[in-house]
Scaffold this motif. Structure first.
Motif, PDB file in Angstrom:
ATOM      1  N   LYS A   1       0.840  -1.203   0.000  1.00  0.00           N
ATOM      2  CA  LYS A   1       0.000   0.000   0.000  1.00  0.00           C
ATOM      3  C   LYS A   1       0.870   1.247   0.000  1.00  0.00           C
ATOM      4  CE  LYS A   1      -0.796   0.172   5.022  1.00  0.00           C
ATOM      5  NZ  LYS A   1      -1.847   0.164   6.073  1.00  0.00           N
ATOM      6  N   THR A   2       0.402   2.243  -0.760  1.00  0.00           N
ATOM      7  CA  THR A   2       1.185   3.460  -0.973  1.00  0.00           C
ATOM      8  C   THR A   2       0.293   4.682  -0.903  1.00  0.00           C
ATOM      9  OG1 THR A   2       2.660   2.239  -2.475  1.00  0.00           O
ATOM     10  CG2 THR A   2       2.749   4.641  -2.567  1.00  0.00           C
ATOM     11  N   VAL A   3       0.719   5.667  -0.136  1.00  0.00           N
ATOM     12  CA  VAL A   3       0.007   6.945  -0.101  1.00  0.00           C
ATOM     13  C   VAL A   3       0.337   7.688  -1.391  1.00  0.00           C
ATOM     14  CG1 VAL A   3      -0.284   9.156   1.074  1.00  0.00           C
ATOM     15  CG2 VAL A   3       0.070   7.071   2.422  1.00  0.00           C
ATOM     16  N   ILE A   4      -0.675   7.903  -2.220  1.00  0.00           N
ATOM     17  CA  ILE A   4      -0.435   8.568  -3.496  1.00  0.00           C
ATOM     18  C   ILE A   4      -0.913  10.020  -3.492  1.00  0.00           C
ATOM     19  CG2 ILE A   4      -0.434   6.437  -4.813  1.00  0.00           C
ATOM     20  CD1 ILE A   4      -3.280   7.029  -5.663  1.00  0.00           C
ATOM     21  N   PHE A   5      -1.583  10.410  -2.406  1.00  0.00           N
ATOM     22  CA  PHE A   5      -1.959  11.817  -2.257  1.00  0.00           C
ATOM     23  C   PHE A   5      -2.172  12.124  -0.786  1.00  0.00           C
ATOM     24  CE2 PHE A   5      -4.873  15.349  -1.761  1.00  0.00           C
ATOM     25  CZ  PHE A   5      -4.306  16.297  -2.592  1.00  0.00           C
ATOM     26  N   ASN A   6      -1.724  13.302  -0.378  1.00  0.00           N
ATOM     27  CA  ASN A   6      -1.951  13.784   0.983  1.00  0.00           C
ATOM     28  C   ASN A   6      -2.000  15.303   0.934  1.00  0.00           C
ATOM     29  OD1 ASN A   6      -2.355  13.765   3.719  1.00  0.00           O
ATOM     30  ND2 ASN A   6      -0.211  13.460   4.251  1.00  0.00           N
ATOM     31  N   GLY A   7      -3.195  15.864   1.063  1.00  0.00           N
ATOM     32  CA  GLY A   7      -3.297  17.314   0.948  1.00  0.00           C
ATOM     33  C   GLY A   7      -4.728  17.800   1.038  1.00  0.00           C
ATOM     34  N   ARG A   8      -5.035  18.896   0.363  1.00  0.00           N
ATOM     35  CA  ARG A   8      -6.348  19.528   0.425  1.00  0.00           C
ATOM     36  C   ARG A   8      -7.318  18.890  -0.578  1.00  0.00           C
ATOM     37  NH1 ARG A   8      -5.670  25.476  -1.226  1.00  0.00           N
ATOM     38  NH2 ARG A   8      -4.819  24.389  -3.024  1.00  0.00           N
ATOM     39  N   ALA A   9      -8.590  18.965  -0.242  1.00  0.00           N
ATOM     40  CA  ALA A   9      -9.611  18.475  -1.173  1.00  0.00           C
ATOM     41  C   ALA A   9      -9.546  19.238  -2.492  1.00  0.00           C
ATOM     42  CB  ALA A   9     -10.995  18.610  -0.546  1.00  0.00           C
ATOM     43  N   THR A  10      -9.208  20.514  -2.429  1.00  0.00           N
ATOM     44  CA  THR A  10      -9.098  21.340  -3.633  1.00  0.00           C
ATOM     45  C   THR A  10      -8.159  20.705  -4.642  1.00  0.00           C
ATOM     46  OG1 THR A  10      -9.465  23.336  -2.328  1.00  0.00           O
ATOM     47  CG2 THR A  10      -8.512  23.632  -4.514  1.00  0.00           C
ATOM     48  N   ASP A  11      -7.028  20.214  -4.165  1.00  0.00           N
ATOM     49  CA  ASP A  11      -6.023  19.627  -5.054  1.00  0.00           C
ATOM     50  C   ASP A  11      -6.357  18.174  -5.403  1.00  0.00           C
ATOM     51  OD1 ASP A  11      -4.487  22.015  -4.888  1.00  0.00           O
ATOM     52  OD2 ASP A  11      -3.745  21.360  -2.934  1.00  0.00           O
ATOM     53  N   ALA A  12      -6.967  17.468  -4.477  1.00  0.00           N
ATOM     54  CA  ALA A  12      -7.280  16.057  -4.705  1.00  0.00           C
ATOM     55  C   ALA A  12      -8.238  15.875  -5.876  1.00  0.00           C
ATOM     56  CB  ALA A  12      -7.878  15.439  -3.442  1.00  0.00           C
ATOM     57  N   ILE A  13      -9.231  16.741  -5.993  1.00  0.00           N
ATOM     58  CA  ILE A  13     -10.230  16.586  -7.047  1.00  0.00           C
ATOM     59  C   ILE A  13      -9.620  16.795  -8.424  1.00  0.00           C
ATOM     60  CG2 ILE A  13     -11.030  18.982  -6.989  1.00  0.00           C
ATOM     61  CD1 ILE A  13     -13.140  15.805  -7.632  1.00  0.00           C
ATOM     62  N   HIS A  14      -8.583  17.634  -8.519  1.00  0.00           N
ATOM     63  CA  HIS A  14      -7.935  17.845  -9.810  1.00  0.00           C
ATOM     64  C   HIS A  14      -7.063  16.654 -10.198  1.00  0.00           C
ATOM     65  CE1 HIS A  14      -9.411  21.861 -10.313  1.00  0.00           C
ATOM     66  NE2 HIS A  14      -8.892  22.263  -9.173  1.00  0.00           N
ATOM     67  N   LYS A  15      -6.476  15.992  -9.207  1.00  0.00           N
ATOM     68  CA  LYS A  15      -5.602  14.864  -9.487  1.00  0.00           C
ATOM     69  C   LYS A  15      -6.384  13.568  -9.689  1.00  0.00           C
ATOM     70  CE  LYS A  15      -1.260  12.793  -8.080  1.00  0.00           C
ATOM     71  NZ  LYS A  15      -0.118  12.851  -7.144  1.00  0.00           N
ATOM     72  N   PHE A  16      -7.501  13.420  -8.938  1.00  0.00           N
ATOM     73  CA  PHE A  16      -8.314  12.205  -9.030  1.00  0.00           C
ATOM     74  C   PHE A  16      -9.782  12.576  -9.221  1.00  0.00           C
ATOM     75  CE2 PHE A  16      -4.752  11.400  -6.122  1.00  0.00           C
ATOM     76  CZ  PHE A  16      -4.104  10.383  -6.794  1.00  0.00           C
ATOM     77  N   PRO A  17     -10.138  13.172 -10.347  1.00  0.00           N
ATOM     78  CA  PRO A  17     -11.502  13.686 -10.538  1.00  0.00           C
ATOM     79  C   PRO A  17     -12.594  12.635 -10.460  1.00  0.00           C
ATOM     80  CG  PRO A  17     -10.299  13.653 -12.614  1.00  0.00           C
ATOM     81  CD  PRO A  17      -9.295  13.390 -11.535  1.00  0.00           C
ATOM     82  N   LYS A  18     -12.256  11.355 -10.719  1.00  0.00           N
ATOM     83  CA  LYS A  18     -13.270  10.304 -10.695  1.00  0.00           C
ATOM     84  C   LYS A  18     -13.266   9.515  -9.390  1.00  0.00           C
ATOM     85  CE  LYS A  18     -13.236   9.640 -15.713  1.00  0.00           C
ATOM     86  NZ  LYS A  18     -13.032   8.660 -16.819  1.00  0.00           N
ATOM     87  N   ASN A  19     -12.412   9.896  -8.445  1.00  0.00           N
ATOM     88  CA  ASN A  19     -12.251   9.073  -7.254  1.00  0.00           C
ATOM     89  C   ASN A  19     -12.474   9.793  -5.933  1.00  0.00           C
ATOM     90  OD1 ASN A  19     -11.144   6.221  -8.006  1.00  0.00           O
ATOM     91  ND2 ASN A  19     -10.098   7.630  -9.376  1.00  0.00           N
ATOM     92  N   VAL A  20     -12.535  11.112  -5.918  1.00  0.00           N
ATOM     93  CA  VAL A  20     -12.626  11.799  -4.622  1.00  0.00           C
ATOM     94  C   VAL A  20     -13.833  12.733  -4.518  1.00  0.00           C
ATOM     95  CG1 VAL A  20     -10.179  11.604  -4.075  1.00  0.00           C
ATOM     96  CG2 VAL A  20     -10.972  13.550  -5.410  1.00  0.00           C
ATOM     97  N   ASN A  21     -14.928  12.379  -5.178  1.00  0.00           N
ATOM     98  CA  ASN A  21     -16.154  13.149  -4.993  1.00  0.00           C
ATOM     99  C   ASN A  21     -16.558  13.193  -3.520  1.00  0.00           C
ATOM    100  OD1 ASN A  21     -16.560  13.927  -7.628  1.00  0.00           O
ATOM    101  ND2 ASN A  21     -17.987  12.284  -8.098  1.00  0.00           N
ATOM    102  N   VAL A  22     -16.202  12.128  -2.786  1.00  0.00           N
ATOM    103  CA  VAL A  22     -16.543  12.082  -1.368  1.00  0.00           C
ATOM    104  C   VAL A  22     -15.889  13.225  -0.605  1.00  0.00           C
ATOM    105  CG1 VAL A  22     -17.016   9.612  -1.259  1.00  0.00           C
ATOM    106  CG2 VAL A  22     -14.669  10.420  -1.014  1.00  0.00           C
ATOM    107  N   ALA A  23     -14.697  13.621  -1.012  1.00  0.00           N
ATOM    108  CA  ALA A  23     -14.003  14.725  -0.345  1.00  0.00           C
ATOM    109  C   ALA A  23     -14.714  16.049  -0.585  1.00  0.00           C
ATOM    110  CB  ALA A  23     -12.555  14.811  -0.823  1.00  0.00           C
ATOM    111  N   ILE A  24     -15.270  16.205  -1.779  1.00  0.00           N
ATOM    112  CA  ILE A  24     -15.956  17.446  -2.103  1.00  0.00           C
ATOM    113  C   ILE A  24     -17.270  17.564  -1.338  1.00  0.00           C
ATOM    114  CG2 ILE A  24     -16.919  18.850  -3.950  1.00  0.00           C
ATOM    115  CD1 ILE A  24     -13.853  18.490  -3.992  1.00  0.00           C
ATOM    116  N   ILE A  25     -18.040  16.488  -1.248  1.00  0.00           N
ATOM    117  CA  ILE A  25     -19.302  16.559  -0.513  1.00  0.00           C
ATOM    118  C   ILE A  25     -19.042  16.842   0.962  1.00  0.00           C
ATOM    119  CG2 ILE A  25     -19.557  14.095   0.002  1.00  0.00           C
ATOM    120  CD1 ILE A  25     -22.395  16.396  -1.159  1.00  0.00           C
TER     121      ILE A  25
END
Length: 210
Positions: free
Chosen positions: A112-136
């Motif tokens: 297992k590998t941490v591939i992102f650690n940061g703000r929801a603002t940045d996460a949605i741009h890097k993983f637009p199909k995977n972090v909708n949960v962070a935006i809600i």
């Protein structure tokens, strides 16, 4: 069942609720027009990484007496965050998402590998199909800049796992959810589809709980 090819004809139809299941680009293009005529349920929550767009749709929904419906998707605990925010004492909202590595990257992984650690603002741009949960979470809580997101690719699991931590003057709460992936799309949790159905059902239910 009718298939519409003209947007004006579609908006003039007797449909009560439009359910969007496309992508955030479609939301950005069509949602402002839709919300003036129809109640609108949006699946691609990532479109609201822009707070100005979210505020625009809020205002248009209010002015046109329409409902903008954003389902909880693959997570829970939104009721806790909404309640905690009312006091003004909401201090921290964090989500850690673990998914099968193959659903996040084409790179073969052995651990297992941490591939992102940061703000929801940045996460949605890097993983637009995977972090909708962070935006809600951001919309009901502290906003995208203050919501912390960690994404872990894990080759040892076959389910999507979300751990939400909320802290404020009410105390603290941890919610853990383990979701089976949708068979036809491993990047989406099965619960996400069910949450859409639950949101539609809530529009006509005579009793609201939670």
């Amino acid at each position: 069942m009718n298939a519409f090819r003209d947007i004006d004809e579609f908006l003039q139809s007797g449909i009560d609720v439009v359910v969007e299941c496309a992508n955030r680009e479609v939301v950005l293009q069509y949602a402002p027009r839709m919300i003036t005529k129809k109640n609108l349920l949006i699946f691609s929550i990532g479109a609201f990484v822009d707070p100005n767009f979210y505020s625009e749709l809020q205002q248009m929904a209010s002015e046109n007496m329409r409902k903008l419906i954003l389902p909880s998707g693959a997570i829970g605990g939104l009721d806790v965050i909404k309640a905690a925010k009312l006091s003004g004492g909401l201090e921290e909202v964090t989500i850690t998402t673990r998914k099968p590595a193959s659903s996040l990257t084409e790179v073969e992984m052995t651990e297992k590998t941490v591939i992102f650690n940061g703000r929801a603002t940045d996460a949605i741009h890097k993983f637009p199909k995977n972090v909708n949960v962070a935006i809600i979470l951001s919309l009901v809580g502290l906003g995208t800049d203050e919501t912390k997101v960690q994404v872990i690719a894990d080759p040892s699991i076959d389910k999507n796992k979300h751990t939400i931590y909320v802290r404020g003057d009410f105390g603290a709460c941890t919610v853990e959810i383990e979701n089976l992936a949708m068979p036809s799309n491993p990047k989406t949790s099965y619960l996400t589809g069910l949450s859409i159905l639950a949101s539609i059902k809530a529009l006509v239910d005579p009793i609201v709980i939670g």
